[in-house]
Design an enzyme around this catalytic site. Structure first.
Site, short mmCIF file in Angstrom:
data_model
loop_
_atom_site.label_atom_id
_atom_site.label_comp_id
_atom_site.label_asym_id
_atom_site.label_seq_id
_atom_site.Cartn_x
_atom_site.Cartn_y
_atom_site.Cartn_z
N CYS A 163 34.97 32.87 35.28
CA CYS A 163 35.57 33.25 36.51
C CYS A 163 34.91 32.82 37.84
O CYS A 163 33.71 33.07 37.92
CB CYS A 163 35.54 34.93 36.28
N HIS B 7 44.42 35.67 32.53
CA HIS B 7 43.36 35.83 33.28
C HIS B 7 43.71 36.26 34.60
O HIS B 7 43.08 37.16 35.20
CB HIS B 7 42.40 34.65 33.34
N GLU B 8 44.56 35.47 35.48
CA GLU B 8 45.11 35.52 36.79
C GLU B 8 45.67 36.93 37.01
O GLU B 8 45.25 37.64 37.92
CB GLU B 8 45.51 34.41 37.43
#
Length: 231
Positions: A135, A178-179
């Site tokens: 990240c 993830h986003e």
């Protein structure tokens, strides 16, 4: 989100005006734990420390920031903006490992995505743990085994205000998940056992300190900017 073969470089710390790239919000910043609000393509947005911009201008600058950080995705909370917006890209794979790593990332882009108010749904609920994940807000930390749905559909609004739906699988599906997590205040480490976070405790403390320093710098800039406006 960042990929292991694209090491991130820190963005320069500066405020004011219209930025070329945004500073990255880091682990420990409260904005990364807030649930983001919906937005419309016609909204005017203001990233803390910078002049107001249109949604399109913010999205363009987010893409530039993502390329600068050598990432594959970036969500608005990661630049201090708690709205439901993220950008992502697909890159062309090099035929040989490390080939083309010095080329500008834009030269490797196959497709860019800008998603407003995305909703991710499972098309295959079987979890995939086969990719390493990192990240941009937690630089230098990568972990295997983050469980993600292998196939998803994403419904979203584009910059023109049109509703869209697309399907993704494998790594791209992971990027979208993830986003989208960022928009709900979640980080990839949250999907792993607590012992994993504990293993990175020393590195995370350093990142948290960098986050505190950034927020202090931003608060100082805001206070001096207020004084300048009243001169």
């Amino acid at each position: 989100m960042t990929a292991p073969d694209f090491p991130a470089a820190p963005a320069p710390l500066s405020f004011g005006g219209t930025p070329r790239i945004y500073p990255m919000r880091l682990y420990g910043d409260p904005v990364l734990r807030r649930k983001a609000r919906p937005l419309s393509p016609g909204d005017t947005l203001q990233v803390p420390g910078f002049a107001p911009q249109t949604v399109r201008e913010v999205a363009d600058t987010m893409l530039e920031t993502m390329f600068e950080e050598r990432g594959v995705g970036l969500a608005a909370p990661q630049i201090g903006l708690p709205v439901r917006l993220f950008v992502a890209v697909e890159y062309a794979d090099d035929e040989e490992e490390n080939e083309g790593q010095d080329k500008p990332l834009r030269s490797r882009v196959l497709r860019e995505y800008v998603m407003l108010n995305p909703v991710v749904k499972a098309l295959d609920k079987k979890k995939d743990r086969s990719y390493q994940e990192g990240c941009l807000s937690i630089p230098g930390i990568y972990e295997d085994g983050v469980p993600r749905m292998r196939r998803v559909s994403v419904s979203y609004t584009d910059l023109g205000g049109q509703p869209r739906t697309l399907e993704a699988e494998d790594y791209l599906a992971r990027v979208f998940q993830h986003e989208a997590d960022h928009l709900d205040g979640k980080l990839f480490l949250d999907h792993l056992p607590a012992v994993v976070t504990e293993d990175h405790r020393r590195e995370l403390l350093k990142i948290q300190q960098a986050s505190k320093n950034f927020l202090s710098h931003l608060a100082h800039w805001n206070s001096t900017a207020h004084l300048r406006e009243n001169l």
